[in-house]
Design an enzyme around this catalytic site. Structure first.
Site: not given
Ligand code: ACM
Length: 472
Positions: A284
């Site tokens: 992310e």
């Molecule tokens: C995640 O759930 N950001 C790996």
């Protein structure tokens, strides 16, 4: 009411081979003893203390190590006069002990179980960054996980909200970002000192569990930047964040300060971690330009190897060039991730954690008072009825290191919260990771699972009484 006698197959995860001998029953009585060869003594101690028995030479329950079995495999034979448990290693023996304990007592059903896992990596993750859990709580969680033969505990130690592991060269990480108000709810301060981290590793190792530490980067770093403003692009202080947004923070690929920090942290964590892995996150990174992301990973992914570990990263890292030993951790629920497919084709190993099957922080149903729902609602059958080797094109059995069930803690505050989301879905994922694919069957699983309800009730363990299960 007298408990119904167990069948030899009343075990989760389902063993590879079960041959009942219904005429035979071994009955544990107060004088029953456990004996063990020297290399099996510690495991015999676990069994004896769980059953309230003594360890003594020539015991009726005999534990041995038999190197002809698979390392995590075991063979359990129950006759009316003796119980013989052989493990390929003490670890295999320990999994055999879990099977024996699930078969209950005082009456053990006769027959032979021969068993070994499908995958070497069967993991669970606990997020200590969004809400800190103490050493005692993590120990209790390990005790629960091993009952289902989970052999890796991934600890998500750093994120935007908190930094939960002491790094001696960078004391403000924990002084500032392990202090008051650093959980998602603004409560729950805490961090592990290196001594506490060593204690947890030792406790896990005694139960044959490998701790996998995660230091998330280059995103999810607001807590690090709060402690050390030189890690931001302009060197200006950032605000403390206790909300649950993601994707807004990033280390700076073009600054040398970044790599001095990262290498020092990675070296420290590698030095104090007995297990073979270091998870570097990588997920992310929505505010990291993709060129910078690749530049950062090109320098950082080799560092665990430099300090003796294998790098694991969430599957976004498959956009970069991966060291040969790197492990790609698949998580987003999309049915196609071409970079992961490419990494598998190039020989990289994959851990499967599809969020719509394995994320224990997803709500069970619309009424669940804890958890999130961005990957959908996740009932027990949904977490059971899938196969890791079918999930992604070109990522078959031979590419898989194993499976993991992550638990993120934005909505969690207590150990009971952890247990409520873990049970009963963790046993489902544990069976996916252990049992032979062809043996898995939802009706069989839900029947075996139902018998755990009264045990968890008796032990004071929180769990979700899913309407998918006919609890007694
Ligand atoms: C995640 O759930 N950001 C790996």
């Amino acid at each position: 009411m007298r408990a119904q006698k167990k069948q030899l197959s009343d075990v989760i995860p389902l063993p590879a081979s079960v041959r009942p001998a219904p005429a035979a029953t071994f009955t544990i009585i107060s004088g029953t003893t456990v004996s063990a060869a020297a290399e099996a003594a510690a495991v015999a101690g676990h069994l004896a203390s769980a059953l309230g028995l003594e360890v003594a030479a020539g015991g009726d329950i005999r534990l041995v190590v038999d190197g002809s079995l698979e390392p995590e495999g075991y063979r359990l034979e129950i006759t009316s006069s003796a119980v013989t448990l052989a493990g390929g290693t003490p670890q295999g023996l320990f999994w055999g002990v879990q099977t024996l304990l699930q078969l209950g007592g005082p009456e053990l059903p006769g027959g032979v179980i021969e068993d070994a896992p499908r995958y070497p990596y069967r993991g669970a993750m606990l997020d200590l960054a969004r809400h800190f859990f103490s050493v005692q709580e993590v120990r209790a969680h390990i005790d629960l996980l091993v009952q289902f033969k989970i052999n890796h505990l991934h600890l998500h130690l750093t994120d935007d909200q908190g930094w939960r592991l002491e790094i001696p060269g960078w004391p403000r990480l924990t002084e500032v970002s392990g202090g008051a108000g650093t959980g998602v709810d603004g409560t729950g301060p805490g961090f592990l000192t290196l001594a506490e981290y060593a204690d947890l590793n030792a406790y896990a190792a005694e139960r044959f569990v490998t701790i996998v530490p995660e230091i998330d980067m280059p995103g999810h770093v607001n807590a690090a930047q709060l402690a050390y403003p030189e890690l931001t692009a302009d060197g200006q202080p950032v605000s403390q964040r206790t909300d649950a947004e993601v994707g807004y923070s990033s280390l700076v690929a073009g600054k040398e300060e970044t790599y001095a920090f990262v290498e020092d942290v990675i070296k420290t964590v590698c030095d104090v971690t007995p297990g073979p892995y270091l998870h570097i996150g990588g997920d992310e990174c929505l505010s990291t330009p993709s060129e910078d992301y690749r530049t950062f990973l090109a320098r950082v992914l080799p560092l665990p190897g430099k300090y003796g570990k294998r790098a694991i990263g969430w599957h976004e890292i498959a956009a970069a060039d991966l060291p040969e030993t790197a492990v790609v951790h698949y998580w987003r629920p999309e049915a196609d991730e071409p970079n992961v497919t490419r990494a598998a084709a190039a020989g990289r190993q994959i851990i499967m954690s599809p969020a719509d099957r394995t994320y224990l922080d997803m709500k069970y149903d619309a009424e669940t008072h804890l958890g999130l729902d961005w990957a959908g609602l996740l009932g027990v059958r949904q977490s059971y009825d899938w196969d890791p080797a079918d999930r992604l094109p070109g990522v078959g059995e031979e590419a898989l290191l194993g499976v993991e069930a992550p638990l993120w803690s934005e909505t969690l505050r207590t150990l009971a919260d952890v247990q409520y989301l873990t049970l009963p879905r963790l046993p489902a994922v544990a069976e996916v990771g252990w049992s032979p694919r062809g043996s898995r069957d939802w009706d069989s699983f839900r029947t075996r699972l139902a018998a755990f309800g009264p045990r968890w009730d008796a032990a004071g363990i929180a769990y979700h009484r899913s309407t998918e299960i006919d609890w007694p």
